[in-house]
Design a protein around this motif. Structure first.
Motif, PDB file in Angstrom:
ATOM      1  N   THR A 252       0.826  -1.194   0.000  1.00 57.05           N
ATOM      2  CA  THR A 252       0.000   0.000   0.000  1.00 57.05           C
ATOM      3  C   THR A 252       0.865   1.250   0.000  1.00 57.05           C
ATOM      4  OG1 THR A 252      -1.889   1.051   1.137  1.00 57.05           O
ATOM      5  CG2 THR A 252      -0.135   0.179   2.535  1.00 57.05           C
ATOM      6  N   SER A 253       0.231   2.393  -0.010  1.00 55.72           N
ATOM      7  CA  SER A 253       0.925   3.671   0.149  1.00 55.72           C
ATOM      8  C   SER A 253       0.340   4.393   1.352  1.00 55.72           C
ATOM      9  CB  SER A 253       0.753   4.542  -1.102  1.00 55.72           C
ATOM     10  OG  SER A 253       1.221   5.858  -0.851  1.00 55.72           O
ATOM     11  N   ASN A 254       1.221   4.943   2.185  1.00 53.33           N
ATOM     12  CA  ASN A 254       0.787   5.719   3.344  1.00 53.33           C
ATOM     13  C   ASN A 254       0.776   7.211   3.055  1.00 53.33           C
ATOM     14  OD1 ASN A 254       0.681   3.408   5.198  1.00 53.33           O
ATOM     15  ND2 ASN A 254       2.906   3.393   4.996  1.00 53.33           N
ATOM     16  N   SER A 255       1.007   7.575   1.807  1.00 49.91           N
ATOM     17  CA  SER A 255       1.069   8.978   1.405  1.00 49.91           C
ATOM     18  C   SER A 255      -0.186   9.731   1.857  1.00 49.91           C
ATOM     19  CB  SER A 255       1.191   9.068  -0.117  1.00 49.91           C
ATOM     20  OG  SER A 255       1.259  10.397  -0.544  1.00 49.91           O
ATOM     21  N   PRO A 256      -0.045  10.946   2.406  1.00 47.09           N
ATOM     22  CA  PRO A 256       1.131  11.811   2.364  1.00 47.09           C
ATOM     23  C   PRO A 256       2.155  11.552   3.455  1.00 47.09           C
ATOM     24  CG  PRO A 256      -0.629  12.967   3.460  1.00 47.09           C
ATOM     25  CD  PRO A 256      -1.199  11.650   3.019  1.00 47.09           C
ATOM     26  N   PHE A 257       1.924  10.553   4.315  1.00 42.03           N
ATOM     27  CA  PHE A 257       2.907  10.273   5.349  1.00 42.03           C
ATOM     28  C   PHE A 257       4.110   9.547   4.749  1.00 42.03           C
ATOM     29  CE2 PHE A 257      -1.223  10.092   7.758  1.00 42.03           C
ATOM     30  CZ  PHE A 257      -1.108  11.388   8.241  1.00 42.03           C
ATOM     31  N   ARG A 258       5.268   9.798   5.297  1.00 47.02           N
ATOM     32  CA  ARG A 258       6.530   9.310   4.738  1.00 47.02           C
ATOM     33  C   ARG A 258       6.825   7.869   5.157  1.00 47.02           C
ATOM     34  NH1 ARG A 258      12.272  12.638   5.377  1.00 47.02           N
ATOM     35  NH2 ARG A 258      13.631  11.081   4.371  1.00 47.02           N
ATOM     36  N   ASN A 259       7.206   7.062   4.144  1.00 48.23           N
ATOM     37  CA  ASN A 259       7.628   5.678   4.337  1.00 48.23           C
ATOM     38  C   ASN A 259       6.561   4.841   5.037  1.00 48.23           C
ATOM     39  OD1 ASN A 259       9.850   6.765   3.105  1.00 48.23           O
ATOM     40  ND2 ASN A 259      11.327   5.885   4.512  1.00 48.23           N
ATOM     41  N   GLY A 260       6.975   3.749   5.716  1.00 50.85           N
ATOM     42  CA  GLY A 260       5.985   2.841   6.286  1.00 50.85           C
ATOM     43  C   GLY A 260       6.591   1.909   7.305  1.00 50.85           C
ATOM     44  N   LYS A 261       6.079   0.716   7.376  1.00 49.83           N
ATOM     45  CA  LYS A 261       6.478  -0.288   8.366  1.00 49.83           C
ATOM     46  C   LYS A 261       7.993  -0.331   8.544  1.00 49.83           C
ATOM     47  CE  LYS A 261       6.207  -5.269   9.294  1.00 49.83           C
ATOM     48  NZ  LYS A 261       5.612  -6.565   8.888  1.00 49.83           N
ATOM     49  N   GLY A 262       8.427  -0.308   9.796  1.00 55.59           N
ATOM     50  CA  GLY A 262       9.845  -0.394  10.116  1.00 55.59           C
ATOM     51  C   GLY A 262      10.510   0.942  10.359  1.00 55.59           C
TER      52      GLY A 262
ATOM     53  N   ASP B  60       4.245  20.422   8.325  1.00 58.19           N
ATOM     54  CA  ASP B  60       4.913  19.495   7.409  1.00 58.19           C
ATOM     55  C   ASP B  60       4.686  18.042   7.852  1.00 58.19           C
ATOM     56  OD1 ASP B  60       6.609  18.412   5.459  1.00 58.19           O
ATOM     57  OD2 ASP B  60       8.415  18.731   6.683  1.00 58.19           O
ATOM     58  N   PRO B  61       3.431  17.551   7.800  1.00 56.27           N
ATOM     59  CA  PRO B  61       3.151  16.178   8.235  1.00 56.27           C
ATOM     60  C   PRO B  61       3.829  15.119   7.374  1.00 56.27           C
ATOM     61  CG  PRO B  61       1.241  17.123   7.125  1.00 56.27           C
ATOM     62  CD  PRO B  61       2.210  18.246   7.333  1.00 56.27           C
ATOM     63  N   SER B  62       4.262  15.505   6.167  1.00 54.51           N
ATOM     64  CA  SER B  62       4.941  14.564   5.271  1.00 54.51           C
ATOM     65  C   SER B  62       6.435  14.453   5.569  1.00 54.51           C
ATOM     66  CB  SER B  62       4.754  14.985   3.811  1.00 54.51           C
ATOM     67  OG  SER B  62       3.391  15.003   3.460  1.00 54.51           O
ATOM     68  N   GLU B  63       6.925  15.254   6.515  1.00 52.42           N
ATOM     69  CA  GLU B  63       8.328  15.222   6.924  1.00 52.42           C
ATOM     70  C   GLU B  63       9.281  15.375   5.734  1.00 52.42           C
ATOM     71  OE1 GLU B  63       8.495  12.292  10.687  1.00 52.42           O
ATOM     72  OE2 GLU B  63       7.338  11.485   9.010  1.00 52.42           O
ATOM     73  N   GLN B  64       9.063  16.402   4.979  1.00 51.38           N
ATOM     74  CA  GLN B  64       9.893  16.672   3.806  1.00 51.38           C
ATOM     75  C   GLN B  64      10.921  17.783   4.044  1.00 51.38           C
ATOM     76  OE1 GLN B  64       9.741  14.785   0.889  1.00 51.38           O
ATOM     77  NE2 GLN B  64       8.443  13.556   2.253  1.00 51.38           N
TER      78      GLN B  64
END
Length: 496
Positions: free
Chosen positions: A336-346, A461-465
């Motif tokens: 899946t994609s967690n966008s707009p959140f950055r990356n995922g599991k781990g 900046d919830p996307s942590e960019q």
């Protein structure tokens, strides 16, 4: 097991000073307690249904912004309850996160169970640990656990930790196959020690767990119960009934997207050591989500038919972010994609630790409400006990904070959230050892190997960019000191 009504009356009388009751009051009391028939049960206590979906991202529900996954029953829970928009897992991987949920303790305090102590401890959740299941059992609740446990080997299953009715739960983190026989992988590579389960050909595990839950509810409809439905879904292997997969393939095409299978998808991007999905377009994963949601619908109907829906608290969440990231050299399918959140599991970025959280509590939680209160996985322990009128044992020594005030709509500040992941998996999900804290709008990430820090403002900046470590020095130093102090207070360990 609840005492009989005669025993209950005797216990009540024995616990109080002598009083005189008129015959009318005695008759009424006997009728209410069911002493004439012996059939009445205590229905004043609310039931608890805790639905824990595995690897379920913060954007994997319609009510959280997904335009692909169809989750009408989860969305119903949000419409009839409260949706938290800043809920977090205590760790971005299964075992430490689940440890936090059932022990109420921050994983970093205890060596991140499931990682550093895996070779020296038989059970990740050690048997002397007091779970909230044990507390509720002692408080008179019928306790059940159905599905993924992953916290103990043989002799350390849920029924040894307070959940008397334990079904299809052992040390396995995932089934070799979601189709019966579940302990035999359909593709090479399945090595999980999954329990032997009787079933029917091609039976789908997610649907089976729903049926087991319906059976538990039917058996315990006349007494207070606390049930954990811990789905193995939506963890790999990515498998789902063909008919549902075909429905989502058609839906994805109609949306003008590529029908992806998770391995060589065009939307996968590579940054540094990690590759990550940017679009939700995997029909098999979508079908897995769909079957979890269908099961919730069946459970809601069952509770309603039995007349106990309005006396049942339902909590839905996940153990960490969705599987959206892998090492750039790893060919595992991405779900899946967690966008707009950055990356995922781990990862300790938002995509790895932010999770959905919905609480439906008729008469106590205002329907259709949202809360920005930051909830951590450890917080379910004291909150569940508070909801059900049980006290947290002093010897449990939990870290969790009761979020009941947030459920009541009260405005309250939260202590700093702490995350510690000293053993990354750079060749699998692409992440590296790191620690992090969230304090208000600010988030600090410490990268252990390089010793560098990243600073983000989650409100803007919830996307942590935009790393503000070089431009917000005062805030950076303040956060570094908080992280340093927390690590010292908790006694965390990491490789130098």
């Amino acid at each position: 097991m609840l005492p009989s009504n005669d025993q209950s009356l005797q216990m009540l009388i024995a616990s109080r000073k002598p009083i005189f009751l008129c015959p009318l009051l005695l008759a009424i009391g006997a009728l209410l307690l069911g002493t004439n028939t012996g059939t009445a049960e205590d229905t004043s206590k609310p039931n608890l249904l805790f639905i824990l979906v595995d690897d379920f991202g913060a954007r994997d529900l319609g009510c959280y912004g997904s335009d692909l996954y169809q989750t009408p029953n989860m969305d119903r829970l949000a419409k009839e309850g409260m949706k938290f928009t800043q809920a977090y897992a205590a760790h971005p991987r299964c075992v430490p996160s689940r440890y936090a949920i059932f022990s109420g303790r921050i994983p970093g305090r205890d060596g991140v169970p499931g990682f550093e102590d895996r070779k020296v401890s038989k059970h990740t959740l050690k048997l002397p640990t007091i779970t909230w299941g044990e507390v509720l059992k002692d408080a008179g609740y019928s306790t059940g656990y159905i599905g993924k446990w992953h916290l103990g080997k043989a002799g350390g299953e849920p029924d040894k930790q307070g959940f008397d009715d334990s079904r299809i739960a052992n040390q396995a983190g995932a089934p070799p196959s979601y189709f019966y026989p579940f302990d035999e992988a359909r593709k090479p590579g399945g090595k999980e020690h999954f329990p032997k389960v009787e079933g029917t050909p091609d039976e789908y595990l997610t649907d089976r767990l729903t049926e087991e839950s319906l059976d538990f509810i039917e058996q315990n409809k006349d007494k207070p119960f606390a049930l954990v439905l811990a789905h193995y879904a939506v963890h790999t292997p990515l498998e789902a009934p063909e008919q549902t997969v075909d429905q989502y393939s058609k839906r994805i095409k109609e949306m003008g997207r590529e029908v992806a299978e998770g391995r060589k998808d065009k939307d996968i991007k590579t940054v540094g050591n990690g590759s990550f999905k940017t679009v939700q377009n995997n029909p098999t994963y979508a079908a897995m989500v769909d079957h979890v949601d269908q099961g919730i619908g069946k459970i809601l109907n069952k509770l309603e038919t039995l007349g106990i829906l309005e006396n049942t608290i339902i909590v839905l969440t996940s153990d960490h972010g969705g599987l959206s990231t892998r090492s750039k050299d790893n060919g595992r399918p991405l779900a899946t994609s967690n966008s707009p959140f950055r990356n995922g599991k781990g990862w300790l970025y938002e995509g790895g630790v932010r999770v959905p959280l919905i609480v439906r509590w008729p008469g106590r939680v205002k329907p259709g409400t949202e809360s920005t209160y930051p909830v951590l996985g450890t917080d379910h322990y004291p909150t569940f006990l508070n909801m059900l009128g049980a006290a947290v044992p002093a010897e449990a020594k939990i870290d969790g904070i009761n979020y009941l005030p947030a459920l009541k709509g009260e405005s309250t500040e939260r202590e700093t959230l702490f995350f510690h992941s000293p053993l990354g998996r750079p060749t699998q999900t692409g992440d590296h050892p790191a620690s992090a804290i969230i304090d208000g709008d600010w988030k600090l990430i410490e990268l252990h190997q390089s010793g560098k820090f990243e600073l983000y403002n989650l409100k803007s900046d919830p996307s942590e960019q935009k790393n503000l470590a070089e431009t917000e020095d005062d805030q950076l130093q303040k956060m570094i000191e908080k992280l340093k102090q927390l690590k010292q207070d908790l006694g965390t360990k990491q490789k130098s």
